[in-house]
Design an enzyme around this catalytic site. Structure first.
Site, mmCIF file in Angstrom:
data_model
loop_
_atom_site.group_PDB
_atom_site.id
_atom_site.type_symbol
_atom_site.label_atom_id
_atom_site.label_comp_id
_atom_site.label_asym_id
_atom_site.label_seq_id
_atom_site.Cartn_x
_atom_site.Cartn_y
_atom_site.Cartn_z
ATOM 1 N N HIS A 139 0.819 -1.215 0.000
ATOM 2 C CA HIS A 139 0.000 0.000 0.000
ATOM 3 C C HIS A 139 0.847 1.256 0.000
ATOM 4 C CE1 HIS A 139 0.633 1.035 4.287
ATOM 5 N NE2 HIS A 139 0.600 -0.253 4.509
ATOM 6 N N CYS B 42 2.611 -5.175 6.942
ATOM 7 C CA CYS B 42 2.356 -4.882 5.530
ATOM 8 C C CYS B 42 3.558 -4.153 4.924
ATOM 9 C CB CYS B 42 1.101 -4.026 5.390
ATOM 10 S SG CYS B 42 -0.423 -4.928 5.687
#
Length: 569
Positions: A451, A470
């Site tokens: 992301h 992440c």
């Protein structure tokens, strides 16, 4: 390990004694190559080998000799010195592929086969032992070269790793013997990735380099800055030349009195090669890398080659690869072509939230995404802030959804619902959202993804293990362009992507052609310019793999490869 040929000589002498059969009539009916080979395979032991138990290779060995009608493959009537020499050369040269020749009895077999040529044809059992010993060693080599010496499943790697198609080693070896192409076996069995070939070539170059048995460390009591004096500047210059960060032509070979601009240029190049800040200052990390021995670097290359053996054979382009310890993402149209996109990334914290290794297909991406806050982050990080500031959620654009409490007893019931998981919290799209303007989803059990970020300044750091698991990407717009540009009949040009990333509504875009995403862990990588880079072992996975290769038992799984993550930015 050296083989004691003296222990074998009495056997040879006995074989030549008058008590041995001298004609076909004197040979026992069951004393045939087929019977001797069958008995030996059934026992799954060959005393000529350092590791005599060949249970793991027994089925393949049976198949191999069945393909030869249970006759000798290397000795007897079918003897081909060319095949024997080629097989022994492969085992002796196993180090070229980062393997250990001792695992394949290279020295032992070389010496025993010199004696085997003196064994009379009537000594069937001894010939069978010699013949199968070489076959077992070659089977072990081919399997290790293709699949790896360590099963990654034992190191908590997910199933795509180590699950490549089983190699038909018996057919491969028999075909090579028949075609007198035994020397080509390594090429047929090794990984087909360009990165593997690059590492193999550099490993060969490193093995040719002068031994550093007299390796003297460079001692830096404090950071060395431009213009300062240091007693080992000449040694520093030579070290930089040895490490290919300088050439003798660019270096000033006169004795150095001060840390000169030419030395600084060499240090900066060395820092770039090793993923360090290229500022020319020799601090703690640069000093540690400069003092890394040739032997240590060779080991890192060998570990990188082992990990490449775990990858499936069918990874095709386009593909996105994140090398965790390098803090780097690269996108390829094909894994064997030069990367067309490269960018910095932020990965999971080393101590608590390690980014897992994985191989999954990207199925969709979301522009202007919500951040569904994991309960662990909600309880540990956000709840304490709420106690001190009742308006914290509103100030951060965080909303509570799915509130199941039947009675609303005021604000404190919200705290109770959060504690007991009766509410889900999410942060609205916008400038404060840590996911930034786009996230890339490839469903996986660890619930991690790629992301954008709302904190781009963190990419200025060299050490970027900062997330909850992440992977944050530095150039999300370019990554979206790569992903959507590889979809058939796409209407997503750069202008459409920029518009979606500047909108106010969440927009999901499904991919008709999913793109493989590989989160990989290797502390050695060769770039498209054939320049090798070494990275810090941030999760201590090199150490774990070293222990596994040394067959050292683990007390438990707590120290192994992956850690459970909590999804975040």
């Amino acid at each position: 390990m050296a083989f004691n040929t003296g222990k074998l000589l009495p056997v040879i002498l006995v074989l030549f004694s008058p008590s041995q059969p001298t004609s076909a009539d004197e040979v026992q009916p069951n004393n045939t190559p087929a019977a001797a080979i069958s008995t030996l395979i059934a026992e799954k032991q060959n005393s000529l080998l350092i590791k005599p138990d060949f249970s793991k290779q027994a089925d393949q060995l049976l198949s191999l000799y069945q393909l030869a009608n249970n006759q000798f493959l290397w000795l007897g009537d079918s003897q081909s010195q060319t095949n024997i020499d080629a097989a022994l050369a492969i085992l002796t040269n196993a180090g070229a592929d980062g393997l250990d020749p001792r695992d394949y009895d290279a020295d032992v077999l070389k010496q025993t086969f010199e004696l085997a040529t003196a064994i009379p044809p009537s000594a069937i059992n001894e010939l069978a032992k010699f013949d199968t010993a070489l076959s077992i060693a070659l089977l072990r080599f081919v399997n290790d070269l293709h699949h790896g010496r360590v099963n990654p499943q034992q190191l908590n790697y997910p199933s795509p790793f180590g699950s490549k198609q089983f190699i038909e080693a018996a057919h491969l070896i028999k075909q090579a013997i028949d075609q007198h192409s035994v020397a080509q076996l390594p090429e047929a069995a090794q990984p087909k990735y360009k990165q593997y070939q690059q590492l193999k070539q550099i490993l060969a170059d490193y093995r040719k380099a002068p031994a550093d048995g007299n390796f003297e460390p460079l001692i830096f009591e404090k950071a060395l800055r431009p213009g300062e004096h240091h007693p080992q500047l000449d040694e520093l210059r030579q070290r930089l030349i040895t490490l290919n960060a300088m050439t003798p032509e660019t270096a000033d070979l006169q004795p150095e009195k001060f840390y000169s601009k030419k030395l600084q240029a060499g240090v900066k190049e060395f820092q770039r090669q090793n993923n360090l800040q290229a500022d020319g200052i020799i601090g703690k990390e640069t000093a540690a890398k400069l003092n890394q021995s040739l032997e240590q670097k060779i080991l890192q290359i060998e570990l990188a080659m082992e990990r490449l053996r775990w990858l499936p054979d069918d990874i095709t382009g386009p593909v996105i690869i994140v090398n965790i310890p390098a803090f780097q993402l690269r996108a390829f149209n094909s894994v064997n072509e030069a990367d067309i996109l490269s960018m910095k990334v932020i990965v999971g914290k080393a101590e608590k939230n390690q980014t897992p290794v994985l191989l999954e297909d990207m199925k969709y991406l979301e522009f202007m995404p919500y951040w569904n806050i994991p309960s662990s982050i909600m309880k540990k990080e956000i709840l304490p802030k709420m106690y001190n500031n009742l308006g914290y959620l509103q100030s951060q654009d965080i909303e509570l959804v799915q509130l199941y409490s039947k009675q609303d007893s005021g604000w404190y019931s919200v705290f109770d619902d959060i504690k007991h998981g009766r509410v889900r919290a999410r942060q609205r799209p916008g400038k404060k959202n840590p996911l930034g303007k786009v996230k890339f989803i490839f469903p996986n059990k660890e619930d991690v993804y790629l992301h954008d970020t709302s904190s781009p300044s963190l990419f200025n750091r060299n050490q970027r293990d900062l997330s909850h698991g992440c992977v944050r990407v530095a150039e999300a717009e370019k990554l979206a362009e790569f992903v959507l540009g590889n979809q058939p009949e796409t209407n997503w040009d750069l202008a459409a992507i920029q518009q979606a990333m500047s909108g106010s509504k969440t927009r999901r875009v499904s991919l008709s052609n999913p793109i493989p995403v590989l989160f990989f862990y290797t502390t050695t990588f060769v770039d498209q310019d054939n320049q090798i880079h070494f990275y810090r072992d941030i999760y201590n996975q090199d150490e774990v793999l070293e222990k596994a290769l040394g067959r050292m038992p683990f007390p438990d799984n707590s120290s192994l490869v992956t850690a459970k993550t909590t999804t975040s930015g």
